[in-house]
Design a protein around this motif. Structure first.
Motif, PDB file in Angstrom:
ATOM      1  N   UNK A 129       9.687   7.838 -20.211  1.00 21.24           N
ATOM      2  CA  UNK A 129      10.674   8.400 -19.281  1.00 21.24           C
ATOM      3  C   UNK A 129      11.193   7.329 -18.330  1.00 21.24           C
ATOM      4  N   UNK A 130      10.276   6.525 -17.824  1.00 21.24           N
ATOM      5  CA  UNK A 130      10.610   5.518 -16.812  1.00 21.24           C
ATOM      6  C   UNK A 130       9.883   4.221 -17.155  1.00 21.24           C
ATOM      7  N   UNK A 131      10.499   3.096 -16.790  1.00 20.08           N
ATOM      8  CA  UNK A 131       9.877   1.794 -16.956  1.00 20.08           C
ATOM      9  C   UNK A 131       9.766   1.127 -15.593  1.00 20.08           C
ATOM     10  N   UNK A 132       8.538   0.782 -15.196  1.00 19.14           N
ATOM     11  CA  UNK A 132       8.320   0.024 -13.960  1.00 19.14           C
ATOM     12  C   UNK A 132       8.511  -1.455 -14.247  1.00 19.14           C
ATOM     13  N   UNK A 133       9.277  -2.141 -13.371  1.00 17.50           N
ATOM     14  CA  UNK A 133       9.569  -3.557 -13.592  1.00 17.50           C
ATOM     15  C   UNK A 133       9.073  -4.409 -12.429  1.00 17.50           C
ATOM     16  N   UNK A 134       8.480  -5.523 -12.777  1.00 19.24           N
ATOM     17  CA  UNK A 134       8.158  -6.573 -11.807  1.00 19.24           C
ATOM     18  C   UNK A 134       9.038  -7.764 -12.149  1.00 19.24           C
ATOM     19  N   UNK A 189       0.830  -1.204   0.000  1.00 21.92           N
ATOM     20  CA  UNK A 189       0.000   0.000   0.000  1.00 21.92           C
ATOM     21  C   UNK A 189       0.865   1.255   0.000  1.00 21.92           C
ATOM     22  N   UNK A 190       1.990   1.189   0.672  1.00 23.21           N
ATOM     23  CA  UNK A 190       2.852   2.364   0.812  1.00 23.21           C
ATOM     24  C   UNK A 190       3.738   2.579  -0.417  1.00 23.21           C
ATOM     25  N   UNK A 191       4.319   1.477  -0.948  1.00 28.98           N
ATOM     26  CA  UNK A 191       5.289   1.603  -2.032  1.00 28.98           C
ATOM     27  C   UNK A 191       4.794   1.050  -3.366  1.00 28.98           C
ATOM     28  N   UNK A 192       3.801   0.166  -3.341  1.00 26.60           N
ATOM     29  CA  UNK A 192       3.378  -0.482  -4.575  1.00 26.60           C
ATOM     30  C   UNK A 192       4.092  -1.809  -4.775  1.00 26.60           C
ATOM     31  N   UNK A 193       3.428  -2.718  -5.473  1.00 22.24           N
ATOM     32  CA  UNK A 193       3.970  -4.066  -5.642  1.00 22.24           C
ATOM     33  C   UNK A 193       4.771  -4.172  -6.939  1.00 22.24           C
ATOM     34  N   UNK A 194       5.894  -3.483  -6.992  1.00 16.47           N
ATOM     35  CA  UNK A 194       6.824  -3.628  -8.103  1.00 16.47           C
ATOM     36  C   UNK A 194       8.232  -3.549  -7.548  1.00 16.47           C
ATOM     37  N   UNK A 195       9.237  -3.880  -8.377  1.00 19.32           N
ATOM     38  CA  UNK A 195      10.575  -4.102  -7.851  1.00 19.32           C
ATOM     39  C   UNK A 195      11.616  -3.071  -8.270  1.00 19.32           C
ATOM     40  N   UNK A 196      11.459  -2.488  -9.458  1.00 14.54           N
ATOM     41  CA  UNK A 196      12.479  -1.555  -9.934  1.00 14.54           C
ATOM     42  C   UNK A 196      11.856  -0.460 -10.792  1.00 14.54           C
ATOM     43  N   UNK A 197      12.530   0.686 -10.831  1.00 17.56           N
ATOM     44  CA  UNK A 197      12.220   1.757 -11.766  1.00 17.56           C
ATOM     45  C   UNK A 197      13.480   2.027 -12.578  1.00 17.56           C
ATOM     46  N   UNK A 198      13.346   2.008 -13.899  1.00 19.42           N
ATOM     47  CA  UNK A 198      14.482   2.194 -14.791  1.00 19.42           C
ATOM     48  C   UNK A 198      14.152   3.320 -15.761  1.00 19.42           C
ATOM     49  N   UNK A 199      15.027   4.314 -15.865  1.00 26.11           N
ATOM     50  CA  UNK A 199      14.737   5.398 -16.790  1.00 26.11           C
ATOM     51  C   UNK A 199      15.669   6.578 -16.609  1.00 26.11           C
ATOM     52  N   UNK A 200      15.146   7.796 -16.889  1.00 22.59           N
ATOM     53  CA  UNK A 200      15.969   9.004 -16.860  1.00 22.59           C
ATOM     54  C   UNK A 200      15.273  10.088 -16.037  1.00 22.59           C
ATOM     55  N   UNK A 228      15.887 -14.673  -9.979  1.00 25.60           N
ATOM     56  CA  UNK A 228      17.095 -13.896 -10.292  1.00 25.60           C
ATOM     57  C   UNK A 228      17.299 -12.724  -9.341  1.00 25.60           C
ATOM     58  N   UNK A 229      18.559 -12.363  -9.149  1.00 28.20           N
ATOM     59  CA  UNK A 229      18.867 -11.243  -8.260  1.00 28.20           C
ATOM     60  C   UNK A 229      18.790  -9.924  -9.008  1.00 28.20           C
ATOM     61  N   UNK A 230      18.480  -8.878  -8.281  1.00 25.20           N
ATOM     62  CA  UNK A 230      18.438  -7.536  -8.869  1.00 25.20           C
ATOM     63  C   UNK A 230      19.808  -7.118  -9.382  1.00 25.20           C
TER      64      UNK A 230
END
Length: 858
Positions: free
Chosen positions: A202-207, A52-63, A212-214
């Motif tokens: 601009x940004x890509x949200x990744x699940x 609820x606080x951060x969202x259920x995703x793992x990475x943000x990739x972008x500029x 695999x490790x980050x």
């Protein structure tokens, strides 16, 4: 000869001692079980809060700039990386330099999302009412709608440079949240089309997949795009892994519990060997081999471990269910239900058995080395028979640790890890030197207590020294408990004091009303200030809206001192600063101002004067200079040359605005006269009459509900402090549980030692009774012996805890140091009480023994 059967007979013959050993192991395993169950349960529950606080995703990739973007080919490449499960693009069309476009700067930040499940995990898509926007639709913050008299379904015209303005329909509102006050949500495809960003993200949200490790995914992305920005969401991961910071302290409990259980088993088995010396000698004389004696002791420890582990698992499961409400109160959220990790519990049981068997190896080895002739002698080994490790290595390590620490502090000023290393060295030297230190401490306590207890003090001290081998482990357990208590308290107190100071610096007064407009110069009507003054019981300071300005006469030789962005104005580099009005007389009623140069007289400010902070002085401005400041948007358009102000004073910082570094302060009249700013940005206030607190807060809430003040939000410093205090309370609770458990293990061990010691000396006590000693004198002598042992162990623990604790603080670069005199006093009081509690039952038993029967025992 059946060694296992013989070992079982020995075990059964001493049921009371076996009970204490099993109890020690059971407590250690019980803590293991409780920790595993509650950690898994809290992790499951905490995951809901994190999502609820951060969202259920793992990475943000972008500029984070408008100079680069992700193309469709880039998105395809990232999606094909092994371990990437799903992705969704985000578009920030106005980022970096484009944020400064005047027609966009005063509006909420545009963000484009796709209408898919992963995108809806982003905290920005926290929709309160309405639906996800389609083409020509937008979701806006509630306060933006209120301040502009809009509602869901209203049509609004917004700019979309480089294109024309577009009419969009409000399809929904975002939940009321400080982070969402400046966000406007659009459909990704539509927004990319109208802003000429088709095929760009601009940004890509990744699940990610679970396996695999980050780190590997990071390396692959970085190798392809060296300049890309990657948000690994370390904040969320840290909170998840540490369960709000409590996990390390739970591990501390486990380590202390296992260490205490280990020492209890070692002490118990050593006592068993000492009491059975004649039996073991007889077995040796009839032909039993040394390794068989070792196996017999190890088998006995295995039985203790098996029974203790079983009892510990059962107790741990039951107590986990019973402690659910306590954990919920400490963590501040509801648990989803107790989760039992059966595989982990099996490991706990195996760990309990293995540790107990390992604890039996030392006494088993000693039993095998016991010569048959010496076995008939009942004397304890004297101090000079202890190993070289104790007699020489311990003091050498102690002196070396202290010397290196002092030399580093006075001369070398080396890295902080040296303090951690020397602290560990000191602690290790104290632990290795327990036999010597305990001997000297017992002697000292006996000498000091002689005037109060007479010859009984010396006799009790001699009895304690006679049982030195049995008492070493008990002193080690008490030392462990007190070191954990003092070090933990020093660490928590230092962190808490510094965190509280930081909060009070960030919020100089108890409450703050802050304008939340998305404009560069947010503010609200002075009408709120006037109505606040009419509320009885409030002491307040009003902070007018600051000018979002640019310097116009910056000394070009001092540009190198500026780490921020530079603006090219008429061929010269200038910087952004704020010009803020302040009432010095009002500020000094609450806080003192440190004046470095000049004056802070309000009349001087009113006469086109300003005071600047020491940070602005670094840009080349001196006392008596003129600083020319213009409004940012007007200067950028070339419409206004600003106004010149004379620097009449230089201060360290403004206490009511500690975060305003590059700021100049003048009188309110000047802001109104030269820049037409007559609004208030924030009101800081204290409630001077606490009895009216609830009434005052209700009146303020009613004011803020008025549409005219819809862009005002209330910050409560007390809530921040309460959150901090709750976190400190959680850790202190864990610390207290650790110390109590370890002390309880010490009481069990000391009680076992006292029972064994008094049983060995039962004939001596019988002689005392026969010579005329009363039962209460026998009890007093036994109690005094227990007090001397526990007090000696406590003193060793207090000294070790203080020295080690201060080394830990120095190693962690703590800013706050204090002497925990309350904890030291409590530990000094508790130390003799531990001895009294442990020796009470054995002393009563020895005082009630059958005198005639005891004297005639062989």
């Amino acid at each position: 000869m059946n060694i296992m059967k013989l070992a079982w007979k020995f075990f059964v013959s001493k049921k009371s001692r076996a009970f204490f050993s099993i109890l020690g192991v059971a407590l250690g395993v019980m803590l293991l079980v409780i920790s595993q169950i509650l950690i898994l349960t809290v992790e499951r529950s905490n995951e809901y809060t994190l999502r609820e606080k951060y969202g259920n995703y793992d990475m943000l990739v972008g500029y984070q700039t408008d100079k680069h973007h992700l193309t469709e080919d880039d998105i395809t490449f990232i999606n094909q990386i092994p371990g990437v499960k799903n992705s969704t693009p985000l578009l920030y069309p106005y980022i970096g330099e484009k944020m400064k476009i005047p027609e966009i700067a005063a509006l909420p930040m545009y963000v484009g999302f796709k209408n898919d499940p992963l995108a809806k995990e982003h905290p920005f898509l926290n929709i309160d009412k309405g639906t996800f926007p389609k083409g020509n639709e937008v979701i806006l913050p509630i306060r933006y709608l209120k301040s502009n008299h809009l509602e869901i379904g209203s049509e609004i015209e917004l700019p979309f440079p480089p294109g024309n303005k577009q009419k969009v329909v409000i399809s929904g509102t975002l939940k009321q949240n400080e982070k969402l006050e400046n966000i406007a949500v659009f459909d990704y495809d539509w927004l990319s089309k109208v802003t000429s960003n088709k095929g760009k993200a601009t940004v890509l949200m990744l699940k990610l997949e679970d396996g695999p490790s980050k780190e590997k995914i990071n390396q692959m992305i970085k190798s392809k795009y060296p300049d890309i920005f990657i948000d690994n969401r370390t904040e969320m991961e840290k909170e998840r892994e540490n369960i709000g910071g409590l996990k390390p302290f739970v591990h501390t409990i486990l380590i202390s519990a296992l260490a205490g259980s280990f020492l209890i088993v070692v002490s118990t088995l050593q006592m068993a060997i000492l009491e059975r010396k004649r039996e073991l000698a007889t077995l040796r004389l009839i032909g039993i081999k040394r390794y068989q004696l070792t196996l017999m002791v190890i088998f006995e420890s295995m039985v203790i471990g098996l029974i203790g582990s079983t009892v510990g698992i059962l107790l741990g499961i039951v107590l986990s269910f019973l402690s659910q409400r306590v954990v919920e109160q400490l963590m501040g959220f509801s648990l989803v239900g107790i989760v039992i990790p059966w595989k982990s519990l099996s490991l706990c049981a195996v760990s309990g058995i293995v540790i107990t068997v390992l604890a039996g190896i030392i006494p088993g080895y000693l039993a095998s080395k016991l010569p048959p002739i010496v076995a008939y002698k009942q004397n304890e080994p004297s101090l000079d028979k202890y190993s070289f490790l104790v007699r020489w290595l311990s003091p050498i390590l102690l002196i070396a640790s202290i010397a290196v620490s002092i030399f580093n502090y006075l001369y070398t000023k080396g890295p902080e890890w040296i303090y951690l290393l020397t602290g560990l060295g000191f602690l290790l030297s104290m632990f290795m030197g327990i036999p010597v230190i305990l001997y000297l401490t017992v002697k000292l306590i006996s000498f000091i207590s002689k005037p109060f207890f007479g010859s009984e003090a010396l006799l009790a001290g001699r009895n304690a020294l006679r049982q030195m081998r049995k008492n070493i482990q008990i002193a080690g357990i008490l030392m462990l408990a007190f070191v954990i208590g003092l070090t933990g308290y020093l660490l928590f107190s230092s962190i808490a004091i510094q965190a509280e100071k930081d909060i009070k610096t960030r919020y100089p007064m108890d409450y703050k009303l802050q304008a939340t407009d998305s404009s560069l110069e947010p503010g609200f009507s002075k009408n709120l200030e006037e109505q606040m003054k009419q509320i009885e019981g409030i002491s307040s300071i009003s902070i007018p809206t600051a000018l979002f300005g640019l310097t116009l006469n910056l000394d070009q030789n001092h540009i190198k001192n500026w780490n921020g962005q530079l603006f090219n104005i008429n061929g010269k580099k200038q910087v952004h600063i704020s010009l803020r009005a302040i009432n010095i007389n009002e500020v000094t009623k609450f806080h003192s101002i440190k004046v470095l140069e000049g004056t802070i007289d309000q009349r001087a400010l009113r006469n086109d004067g300003v005071i600047i902070t020491k940070d602005l002085k670094k840009l080349g401005f001196q006392l008596g200079d003129y600083i020319q400041i213009g409004r940012y948007d007007e200067v950028m358009k070339g419409k206004n040359a600003g106004h010149r102000f004379k620097i009449v004073g230089i201060i360290d910082k403004m206490p009511v605005l500690p975060s305003d570094e590059y700021t100049a302060y003048t009188d309110q009249e000047n802001l109104g006269k030269y820049f037409k700013i007559n609004t208030i940005e924030q009101i800081q206030y204290n409630i001077s009459n606490p009895s009216l607190s609830s009434v005052i807060q209700k009146k303020i809430d009613n004011l803020l509900n008025h549409p005219d003040f819809s862009n005002v939000i209330l910050y409560d410093r007390q809530k921040e402090l309460l959150t901090l205090h709750r976190q400190v309370q959680q850790r202190l609770f864990i610390l207290l549980a650790t110390v109590i458990l370890t002390i309880f293990l010490g009481i069990i061990g000391l009680m076992n030692n006292m029972a064994s010691s008094l049983r060995e000396r039962s004939r001596e006590f019988a002689v005392l009774r026969a010579l005329g000693s009363r039962p209460n004198q026998v009890v007093r002598l036994a109690l005094l012996e227990g007090v001397i042992i526990s007090l000696a162990g406590g003193l060793i623990g207090i000294i070790s805890g203080l020295v080690f604790g201060y080394h830990v603080l120095a190693g962690l670069e703590a800013k706050e140091y204090l002497f925990p005199w309350q904890i030291v006093l409590i530990e000094l009081i508790i130390s003799p009480l531990i001895g009294l509690a442990a020796a009470f039952i054995p002393s009563i038993w020895i005082s009630r023994m059958n005198l005639i029967k005891t004297l005639y025992q062989e």
